[in-house]
Design an enzyme around this catalytic site. Structure first.
Site, PDB file in Angstrom:
ATOM      1  NE  ARG A   1      -4.342  -1.546   1.703  1.00  0.00           N
ATOM      2  CZ  ARG A   1      -5.281  -1.973   2.532  1.00  0.00           C
ATOM      3  NH1 ARG A   1      -5.105  -1.892   3.823  1.00  0.00           N
ATOM      4  NH2 ARG A   1      -6.414  -2.460   2.053  1.00  0.00           N
TER       5      ARG A   1
ATOM      6  N   GLY B   1     -12.357  -3.927   0.914  1.00  0.00           N
ATOM      7  CA  GLY B   1     -13.735  -3.524   1.174  1.00  0.00           C
ATOM      8  C   GLY B   1     -14.242  -2.535   0.140  1.00  0.00           C
TER       9      GLY B   1
ATOM     10  N   GLY C   1      -7.210  -7.134   0.771  1.00  0.00           N
ATOM     11  CA  GLY C   1      -5.939  -6.951   1.458  1.00  0.00           C
ATOM     12  C   GLY C   1      -5.197  -8.263   1.650  1.00  0.00           C
TER      13      GLY C   1
ATOM     14  CE  LYS D   1     -16.754 -13.316  10.329  1.00  0.00           C
ATOM     15  NZ  LYS D   1     -16.807 -11.962  10.910  1.00  0.00           N
TER      16      LYS D   1
HETATM   17  P1  ADP Z   1      -9.367 -10.425   1.619  1.00  0.00           P
HETATM   18  O1  ADP Z   1      -8.686  -9.572   2.665  1.00  0.00           O
HETATM   19  O2  ADP Z   1      -8.454 -10.743   0.476  1.00  0.00           O
HETATM   20  O3  ADP Z   1     -10.683  -9.865   1.186  1.00  0.00           O
HETATM   21  P2  ADP Z   1     -10.572 -12.092   3.593  1.00  0.00           P
HETATM   22  O4  ADP Z   1     -10.224 -11.088   4.644  1.00  0.00           O
HETATM   23  O5  ADP Z   1     -11.976 -12.256   3.227  1.00  0.00           O
HETATM   24  O6  ADP Z   1      -9.695 -11.833   2.292  1.00  0.00           O
HETATM   25  O7  ADP Z   1     -10.078 -13.523   4.080  1.00  0.00           O
HETATM   26  C1  ADP Z   1      -8.750 -13.821   4.322  1.00  0.00           C
HETATM   27  C2  ADP Z   1      -8.625 -14.884   5.373  1.00  0.00           C
HETATM   28  O8  ADP Z   1      -9.415 -16.005   5.066  1.00  0.00           O
HETATM   29  C3  ADP Z   1      -7.206 -15.375   5.482  1.00  0.00           C
HETATM   30  O9  ADP Z   1      -6.660 -14.914   6.701  1.00  0.00           O
HETATM   31  C4  ADP Z   1      -7.338 -16.905   5.457  1.00  0.00           C
HETATM   32  O10 ADP Z   1      -6.574 -17.559   6.443  1.00  0.00           O
HETATM   33  C5  ADP Z   1      -8.817 -17.101   5.721  1.00  0.00           C
HETATM   34  N1  ADP Z   1      -9.301 -18.386   5.219  1.00  0.00           N
HETATM   35  C6  ADP Z   1      -9.181 -18.895   3.983  1.00  0.00           C
HETATM   36  N2  ADP Z   1      -9.677 -20.142   3.926  1.00  0.00           N
HETATM   37  C7  ADP Z   1     -10.115 -20.446   5.161  1.00  0.00           C
HETATM   38  C8  ADP Z   1     -10.713 -21.596   5.755  1.00  0.00           C
HETATM   39  N3  ADP Z   1     -10.968 -22.684   5.034  1.00  0.00           N
HETATM   40  N4  ADP Z   1     -11.020 -21.543   7.059  1.00  0.00           N
HETATM   41  C9  ADP Z   1     -10.761 -20.445   7.780  1.00  0.00           C
HETATM   42  N5  ADP Z   1     -10.219 -19.329   7.294  1.00  0.00           N
HETATM   43  C10 ADP Z   1      -9.883 -19.319   5.998  1.00  0.00           C
HETATM   44 MG    MG Z   2      -9.087  -9.337   4.766  1.00  0.00          MG
END
Ligand code: ADP
Ligand code: MG
Length: 401
Positions: free
Chosen positions: A34, A382, A358, A199
């Site tokens: 960033r 987001g 992120g 989620k």
């Molecule tokens: P981004 O920041 O790219 O939008 P998110 O914040 O939605 O992504 O999610 C990232 C997190 O999701 C990571 O820390 C990863 O460990 C977690 N994750 C991925 N697969 C699983 C899983 N099967 N169970 C629990 N957490 C998970």
């Molecule tokens: Mg995230």
């Protein structure tokens, strides 16, 4: 929207709202993406003789100073990247900020301390936010909005401040918005969307909006288990959002009706417990099972090899790929293979590839991929998602006109 080229910046104090919310381990920056992303905007302004005042949030302090969220380490890294000293103000609008800004010469830059050390920054109360925006406005003559990761926030520095100063959009936001248009309005097909992360509830709105635009939606990460549960499978102790099952079922139905293909994992990597991300201790009971055979006492933590191949095949012929969310707990090497495979598939396709989020962007870098080989790596998780949901973003609306 005006760009920075439209502003007369020489000798002027230019407030740059950046997103320098980088991941920290203690005072060590673990991913400086960033900082590097906004550096060109700052460098351009400095080269034109502006007195640049950079501000950002970092983490979620509670409206008062909290040393663990200090931007001090970021000032050092920004200076290294710019190849110029960055004066650091130890407060945001107080004595230190005023003195540091007053001492700036043409072509010099300061970074203010964390915006969120001030309750007014994130306040829901318009007057309280406005009062803080007034204090910020007193430090500058012009405003450049370039904190893409924060444009979905109705915060003082993002929303109220540009209303108080002549403003323009920075190069980073201009680029990000151009990319988002290629994911929503001017889409090359086939258009493949890969969604992961933890989620479903975070990504529900995006699925909803992209169901009318994408050709294929690949589901990995923690959210996959809500899809598997919706299809009637046992998911053990995997992440599951039961309340989202009806929504997921509705999406699967709508996908069928709209000719949008959902691709759900066919096998997964499991363990009896969440891996230790600090020690990265080996996972003794690592195992791969079919997605309809997850034992009741096990947790799904990555997609399996069959799913990796399936995802790669579904990505191979794409013309546009948007990827948001790691498809496994990539922070632990045992569960990073799925995320690696997705990154690799993006690189091997001829598509315009966009990585948003992120953690996804950090994953690409931490897993050792060359980020310049992707079409675009977004700095705003987001913000990109809300844009893709079709929402109006306060920080973009504020830069119009
Ligand atoms: P981004 O920041 O790219 O939008 P998110 O914040 O939605 O992504 O999610 C990232 C997190 O999701 C990571 O820390 C990863 O460990 C977690 N994750 C991925 N697969 C699983 C899983 N099967 N169970 C629990 N957490 C998970
Ligand atoms: Mg995230």
């Amino acid at each position: 929207m005006k760009t920075i080229e439209d502003l007369e910046v020489t000798g002027k104090r230019v407030f740059v709202r950046a997103d320098l919310n980088v991941p920290l381990s203690g005072a060590t920056i673990t991913d400086d993406g960033r900082i590097r992303a906004v550096a060109p905007t700052i460098a351009k302004l400095l080269a034109r003789g502006a007195r640049v005042v950079v501000a950002s949030h970092l983490g979620r302090p509670k409206g008062e100073p909290d040393p663990q969220f200090s931007l001090a380490p970021v000032a050092v890294r920004l200076g290294e990247i710019l190849g110029a000293p960055v004066a650091f103000a130890t407060d945001t609008v107080g004595e230190s900020a005023k003195a540091t800004v007053a001492a700036l010469g043409d072509g010099e830059v300061t970074l203010l301390e964390n915006l969120r050390f001030n309750a007014g920054e994130t306040s829901k109360d318009d007057a309280e936010r406005g009062a803080f925006a007034d204090e910020l406005a007193a430090l500058a003559d012009l405003y450049v909005g370039d904190g893409f990761g924060a444009v979905h926030r109705k915060h003082a520095s993002v929303y109220d401040l540009p209303a108080r100063l002549p403003h323009a959009v920075g190069d980073l936001i201009a680029t990000e918005v151009g990319v988002l248009k290629r994911l929503t309005e001017e889409v090359a097909r086939p258009y493949v969307v890969v969604l992961g992360g933890s989620k479903v509830s975070d990504k529900v709105g995006v699925i909803d909006n992209l169901l009318g635009k994408a050709d294929r939606i690949l589901i990995g990460g923690g959210m996959a288990y809500t899809f598997l549960a919706a299809l009637g499978h046992e998911v053990g102790i995997s992440l599951l959002q039961k309340d989202q099952i009806p929504t997921v079922l509705e999406y699967l139905e709508r996908g069928k009706a709209n000719g949008v293909e959902f691709v759900i994992p066919v096998d997964v990597a499991i363990s009896a417990s969440f891996p230790d991300l600090k020690t990265k201790a080996p996972v003794e009971d690592f195992e791969v099972v079919d997605a309809d055979a997850i034992p009741a006492d096990k947790e799904g933590l990555d997609i399996g090899p069959k799913t990796r191949a399936l995802f790669a095949e579904k990505i191979a012929d794409a013309a546009t790929v948007f990827w948001n969310g790691p498809v496994g707990v990539f922070e632990h090497p045992a569960f990073a293979e799925g995320t690696k495979a997705v990154a690799q598939a993006l690189l091997e396709s001829d598509a315009f590839t966009v990585v948003g989020g992120g953690d996804s962007a950090a994953a690409v870098r931490i897993l050792g991929f060359d980020e310049t080989k992707f079409g675009h790596i977004s700095t705003g998780g987001g913000a990109s998602l809300e844009y893709l949901e079709g929402k109006t973003l306060p920080g973009l609306a504020a830069l119009e006109g």
